[in-house]
Design a protein around this motif. Structure first.
Motif, PDB file in Angstrom:
ATOM      1  N   ILE A  97     -10.782  18.410   0.912  1.00 18.89           N
ATOM      2  CA  ILE A  97     -10.922  17.538  -0.247  1.00 18.89           C
ATOM      3  C   ILE A  97     -11.913  18.176  -1.207  1.00 18.89           C
ATOM      4  CG2 ILE A  97     -11.702  15.290  -1.064  1.00 18.89           C
ATOM      5  CD1 ILE A  97     -10.754  14.148   1.658  1.00 18.89           C
ATOM      6  N   ILE A  98     -11.474  18.388  -2.452  1.00 19.05           N
ATOM      7  CA  ILE A  98     -12.366  18.993  -3.438  1.00 19.05           C
ATOM      8  C   ILE A  98     -12.781  18.022  -4.535  1.00 19.05           C
ATOM      9  CG2 ILE A  98     -11.586  21.339  -3.021  1.00 19.05           C
ATOM     10  CD1 ILE A  98      -9.931  21.088  -5.632  1.00 19.05           C
ATOM     11  N   LYS A  99     -12.048  16.909  -4.676  1.00 19.69           N
ATOM     12  CA  LYS A  99     -12.394  15.933  -5.705  1.00 19.69           C
ATOM     13  C   LYS A  99     -11.728  14.602  -5.385  1.00 19.69           C
ATOM     14  CE  LYS A  99     -12.327  17.495  -9.947  1.00 19.69           C
ATOM     15  NZ  LYS A  99     -11.872  17.894 -11.301  1.00 19.69           N
ATOM     16  N   THR A 100     -12.441  13.494  -5.649  1.00 23.22           N
ATOM     17  CA  THR A 100     -11.872  12.153  -5.505  1.00 23.22           C
ATOM     18  C   THR A 100     -12.320  11.306  -6.677  1.00 23.22           C
ATOM     19  OG1 THR A 100     -13.724  11.258  -4.229  1.00 23.22           O
ATOM     20  CG2 THR A 100     -11.923  12.248  -2.971  1.00 23.22           C
ATOM     21  N   GLY A 101     -11.542  10.283  -6.974  1.00 26.47           N
ATOM     22  CA  GLY A 101     -11.951   9.363  -8.020  1.00 26.47           C
ATOM     23  C   GLY A 101     -10.783   8.685  -8.698  1.00 26.47           C
ATOM     24  N   LYS A 102     -11.109   7.963  -9.755  1.00 27.26           N
ATOM     25  CA  LYS A 102     -10.111   7.281 -10.579  1.00 27.26           C
ATOM     26  C   LYS A 102      -9.359   8.319 -11.401  1.00 27.26           C
ATOM     27  CE  LYS A 102     -11.512   2.987  -9.765  1.00 27.26           C
ATOM     28  NZ  LYS A 102     -10.692   1.993  -9.156  1.00 27.26           N
ATOM     29  N   PRO A 103      -8.137   8.001 -11.835  1.00 29.30           N
ATOM     30  CA  PRO A 103      -7.349   8.971 -12.602  1.00 29.30           C
ATOM     31  C   PRO A 103      -8.090   9.573 -13.794  1.00 29.30           C
ATOM     32  CG  PRO A 103      -5.968   7.133 -11.999  1.00 29.30           C
ATOM     33  CD  PRO A 103      -7.383   6.774 -11.585  1.00 29.30           C
ATOM     34  N   ARG A 104      -8.833   8.784 -14.547  1.00 30.55           N
ATOM     35  CA  ARG A 104      -9.540   9.298 -15.727  1.00 30.55           C
ATOM     36  C   ARG A 104     -10.525  10.416 -15.392  1.00 30.55           C
ATOM     37  NH1 ARG A 104     -11.391   4.084 -19.238  1.00 30.55           N
ATOM     38  NH2 ARG A 104      -9.314   3.391 -19.785  1.00 30.55           N
ATOM     39  N   SER A 105     -11.159  10.301 -14.242  1.00 33.05           N
ATOM     40  CA  SER A 105     -12.188  11.282 -13.890  1.00 33.05           C
ATOM     41  C   SER A 105     -11.639  12.489 -13.123  1.00 33.05           C
ATOM     42  CB  SER A 105     -13.289  10.617 -13.062  1.00 33.05           C
ATOM     43  OG  SER A 105     -12.777  10.185 -11.820  1.00 33.05           O
ATOM     44  N   VAL A 106     -10.410  12.394 -12.645  1.00 30.78           N
ATOM     45  CA  VAL A 106      -9.874  13.479 -11.824  1.00 30.78           C
ATOM     46  C   VAL A 106      -8.823  14.315 -12.557  1.00 30.78           C
ATOM     47  CG1 VAL A 106      -8.622  13.995  -9.702  1.00 30.78           C
ATOM     48  CG2 VAL A 106     -10.364  12.235  -9.698  1.00 30.78           C
ATOM     49  N   ILE A 107      -7.971  13.664 -13.318  1.00 29.99           N
ATOM     50  CA  ILE A 107      -6.867  14.382 -13.980  1.00 29.99           C
ATOM     51  C   ILE A 107      -7.383  15.099 -15.206  1.00 29.99           C
ATOM     52  CG2 ILE A 107      -4.626  14.172 -15.096  1.00 29.99           C
ATOM     53  CD1 ILE A 107      -4.061  11.789 -13.357  1.00 29.99           C
ATOM     54  N   THR A 135       0.859  -1.176   0.000  1.00 31.76           N
ATOM     55  CA  THR A 135       0.000   0.000   0.000  1.00 31.76           C
ATOM     56  C   THR A 135       0.895   1.226   0.000  1.00 31.76           C
ATOM     57  OG1 THR A 135      -1.725  -1.150   1.216  1.00 31.76           O
ATOM     58  CG2 THR A 135      -1.774   1.264   1.267  1.00 31.76           C
ATOM     59  N   ARG A 136       0.715   2.091  -1.008  1.00 34.31           N
ATOM     60  CA  ARG A 136       1.530   3.292  -1.145  1.00 34.31           C
ATOM     61  C   ARG A 136       0.615   4.500  -1.232  1.00 34.31           C
ATOM     62  NH1 ARG A 136       3.469   0.666  -6.396  1.00 34.31           N
ATOM     63  NH2 ARG A 136       1.404  -0.144  -5.987  1.00 34.31           N
ATOM     64  N   ILE A 137       0.873   5.487  -0.408  1.00 32.66           N
ATOM     65  CA  ILE A 137       0.146   6.754  -0.465  1.00 32.66           C
ATOM     66  C   ILE A 137       1.169   7.791  -0.900  1.00 32.66           C
ATOM     67  CG2 ILE A 137      -1.134   8.497   0.814  1.00 32.66           C
ATOM     68  CD1 ILE A 137      -2.020   6.194   2.702  1.00 32.66           C
ATOM     69  N   LEU A 138       0.950   8.369  -2.072  1.00 28.37           N
ATOM     70  CA  LEU A 138       1.892   9.322  -2.650  1.00 28.37           C
ATOM     71  C   LEU A 138       1.271  10.711  -2.676  1.00 28.37           C
ATOM     72  CD1 LEU A 138       4.510  10.000  -4.202  1.00 28.37           C
ATOM     73  CD2 LEU A 138       3.302   9.343  -6.299  1.00 28.37           C
ATOM     74  N   SER A 139       1.898  11.626  -1.970  1.00 31.87           N
ATOM     75  CA  SER A 139       1.496  13.026  -2.004  1.00 31.87           C
ATOM     76  C   SER A 139       2.415  13.719  -3.005  1.00 31.87           C
ATOM     77  CB  SER A 139       1.675  13.633  -0.608  1.00 31.87           C
ATOM     78  OG  SER A 139       1.528  15.029  -0.663  1.00 31.87           O
ATOM     79  N   THR A 140       1.835  14.324  -4.060  1.00 30.88           N
ATOM     80  CA  THR A 140       2.668  14.957  -5.078  1.00 30.88           C
ATOM     81  C   THR A 140       1.895  16.006  -5.859  1.00 30.88           C
ATOM     82  OG1 THR A 140       4.164  14.544  -6.940  1.00 30.88           O
ATOM     83  CG2 THR A 140       2.170  13.213  -6.836  1.00 30.88           C
ATOM     84  N   HIS A 141       2.643  16.915  -6.467  1.00 32.49           N
ATOM     85  CA  HIS A 141       2.072  17.907  -7.377  1.00 32.49           C
ATOM     86  C   HIS A 141       2.257  17.457  -8.829  1.00 32.49           C
ATOM     87  CE1 HIS A 141       2.592  20.393  -3.762  1.00 32.49           C
ATOM     88  NE2 HIS A 141       1.526  21.008  -4.206  1.00 32.49           N
ATOM     89  N   HIS A 142       3.017  16.384  -9.030  1.00 31.05           N
ATOM     90  CA  HIS A 142       3.336  15.888 -10.369  1.00 31.05           C
ATOM     91  C   HIS A 142       2.217  14.973 -10.869  1.00 31.05           C
ATOM     92  CE1 HIS A 142       7.428  17.451 -10.201  1.00 31.05           C
ATOM     93  NE2 HIS A 142       7.466  17.007  -8.948  1.00 31.05           N
ATOM     94  N   THR A 143       1.275  15.524 -11.594  1.00 28.82           N
ATOM     95  CA  THR A 143       0.113  14.747 -12.037  1.00 28.82           C
ATOM     96  C   THR A 143       0.460  13.645 -13.025  1.00 28.82           C
ATOM     97  OG1 THR A 143      -0.373  16.389 -13.732  1.00 28.82           O
ATOM     98  CG2 THR A 143      -1.515  16.620 -11.624  1.00 28.82           C
ATOM     99  N   LYS A 144       1.589  13.742 -13.704  1.00 25.02           N
ATOM    100  CA  LYS A 144       1.940  12.695 -14.672  1.00 25.02           C
ATOM    101  C   LYS A 144       2.203  11.349 -13.998  1.00 25.02           C
ATOM    102  CE  LYS A 144       6.924  13.238 -15.268  1.00 25.02           C
ATOM    103  NZ  LYS A 144       7.945  13.502 -16.279  1.00 25.02           N
ATOM    104  N   TYR A 145       2.469  11.350 -12.710  1.00 28.25           N
ATOM    105  CA  TYR A 145       2.724  10.101 -11.993  1.00 28.25           C
ATOM    106  C   TYR A 145       1.458   9.489 -11.404  1.00 28.25           C
ATOM    107  CZ  TYR A 145       7.569  11.517 -12.415  1.00 28.25           C
ATOM    108  OH  TYR A 145       8.782  11.892 -12.918  1.00 28.25           O
ATOM    109  N   LEU A 146       0.320  10.097 -11.634  1.00 30.19           N
ATOM    110  CA  LEU A 146      -0.920   9.625 -11.016  1.00 30.19           C
ATOM    111  C   LEU A 146      -1.736   8.684 -11.897  1.00 30.19           C
ATOM    112  CD1 LEU A 146      -2.038  12.962  -9.344  1.00 30.19           C
ATOM    113  CD2 LEU A 146      -0.696  11.092  -8.356  1.00 30.19           C
ATOM    114  N   VAL A 147      -1.312   8.440 -13.123  1.00 32.18           N
ATOM    115  CA  VAL A 147      -2.107   7.618 -14.045  1.00 32.18           C
ATOM    116  C   VAL A 147      -2.261   6.173 -13.574  1.00 32.18           C
ATOM    117  CG1 VAL A 147      -1.629   9.039 -16.071  1.00 32.18           C
ATOM    118  CG2 VAL A 147      -0.111   7.131 -15.514  1.00 32.18           C
ATOM    119  N   ASN A 148      -1.343   5.679 -12.771  1.00 34.51           N
ATOM    120  CA  ASN A 148      -1.415   4.301 -12.275  1.00 34.51           C
ATOM    121  C   ASN A 148      -2.113   4.183 -10.919  1.00 34.51           C
ATOM    122  OD1 ASN A 148       0.039   3.165 -14.468  1.00 34.51           O
ATOM    123  ND2 ASN A 148       1.912   3.971 -13.584  1.00 34.51           N
ATOM    124  N   ALA A 149      -2.608   5.291 -10.407  1.00 33.29           N
ATOM    125  CA  ALA A 149      -3.231   5.296  -9.074  1.00 33.29           C
ATOM    126  C   ALA A 149      -4.576   4.572  -9.091  1.00 33.29           C
ATOM    127  CB  ALA A 149      -3.431   6.730  -8.595  1.00 33.29           C
TER     128      ALA A 149
END
Length: 67
Positions: free
Chosen positions: A57-67, A32-46
């Motif tokens: 919290i202003i938004k939650t979801g799968k990468p497709r719906s959030v990025i 289990t990895r929790i990654l706090s980052t500003h680099h959105t390019k690394y979030l596609v595998n989340a």
């Protein structure tokens, strides 16, 4: 569980890519990895992304719906 507080912020793009691929997605695979980052390019595998602004919290979801 591993809480990673923006480990990619203090390194250049080449080193950040290496850390992400070899450590976060490599050595820590299956953990289990929790990654706090500003680099959105690394979030596609989340599995889940939580977007925060001003401590709320202003938004939650799968990468497709959030990025």
């Amino acid at each position: 569980m591993f809480l990673l507080d923006d480990p990619l912020a203090a390194v250049d793009a080449h080193v950040a890519q290496h850390l992400y691929q070899k450590c976060i997605m490599g050595l820590l695979w299956g953990k289990t990895r929790i990654l706090s980052t500003h680099h959105t390019k690394y979030l596609v595998n989340a599995d889940l992304i939580i977007v925060m602004e001003n401590g709320k919290i202003i938004k939650t979801g799968k990468p497709r719906s959030v990025i």
